[in-house]
Design a protein around this motif. Structure first.
Motif, short mmCIF file in Angstrom:
data_model
loop_
_atom_site.label_atom_id
_atom_site.label_comp_id
_atom_site.label_asym_id
_atom_site.label_seq_id
_atom_site.Cartn_x
_atom_site.Cartn_y
_atom_site.Cartn_z
N LEU A 31 0.87 -1.03 0.46
CA LEU A 31 -0.31 -0.01 -0.10
C LEU A 31 0.94 1.54 -0.33
CD1 LEU A 31 -2.48 1.55 0.15
CD2 LEU A 31 -2.79 1.42 2.75
N GLY A 32 2.33 1.12 0.87
CA GLY A 32 2.88 2.32 0.42
C GLY A 32 3.57 2.03 -0.72
N ALA A 33 3.83 1.39 -1.19
CA ALA A 33 4.31 1.93 -2.72
C ALA A 33 3.77 2.51 -3.90
CB ALA A 33 4.85 0.11 -3.23
N ALA A 34 2.37 1.76 -3.22
CA ALA A 34 1.39 2.32 -4.61
C ALA A 34 0.84 4.01 -3.94
CB ALA A 34 -0.11 1.39 -4.42
N LEU A 35 0.94 3.91 -2.66
CA LEU A 35 0.51 5.76 -2.57
C LEU A 35 1.62 6.15 -3.01
CD1 LEU A 35 -0.31 5.21 0.88
CD2 LEU A 35 -2.52 5.64 -1.58
N ALA A 36 1.96 6.14 -3.18
CA ALA A 36 4.41 6.83 -3.34
C ALA A 36 3.34 6.80 -5.17
CB ALA A 36 5.28 5.91 -2.92
N LEU A 37 3.56 5.56 -5.93
CA LEU A 37 3.27 5.40 -6.83
C LEU A 37 2.19 6.50 -7.72
CD1 LEU A 37 4.73 4.39 -9.75
CD2 LEU A 37 2.37 2.20 -9.81
#
Length: 81
Positions: A31-37
């Motif tokens: 989820l953190g990677a998706a938000l950063a993306l």
């Protein structure tokens, strides 16, 4: 949330609350990677551009895993006020 908090602090608090929703650390990392993306305005949003997790991990997060998305909406609505 007090009015004395600077905007950066409020963003960190919101991010911490939102990232705590998925049950496992693996899902939280995805989820953190998706938000950063999605928040990166310099690049187009595409799952294969994620740097921290694989595109299949992001796909599983969005399509397979059962995490409380209703709680996510609640966190976001609360942050608006």
């Amino acid at each position: 949330m007090s009015t004395s908090q600077i905007p950066g602090e409020r963003v960190r608090i919101l991010a911490d609350e939102f990232l705590a929703i998925p049950a496992t650390p693996y899902q939280q990392r995805s989820l953190g990677a998706a938000l950063a993306l999605f928040l990166d305005t310099a690049t187009k949003t595409a799952l294969h551009r994620a740097e921290l997790v694989s595109k299949s991990a992001l796909s599983r997060l969005l399509n397979e895993y059962t995490w409380d998305t209703a709680q996510g909406w609640t966190v976001l609505q609360h942050a608006q006020w």
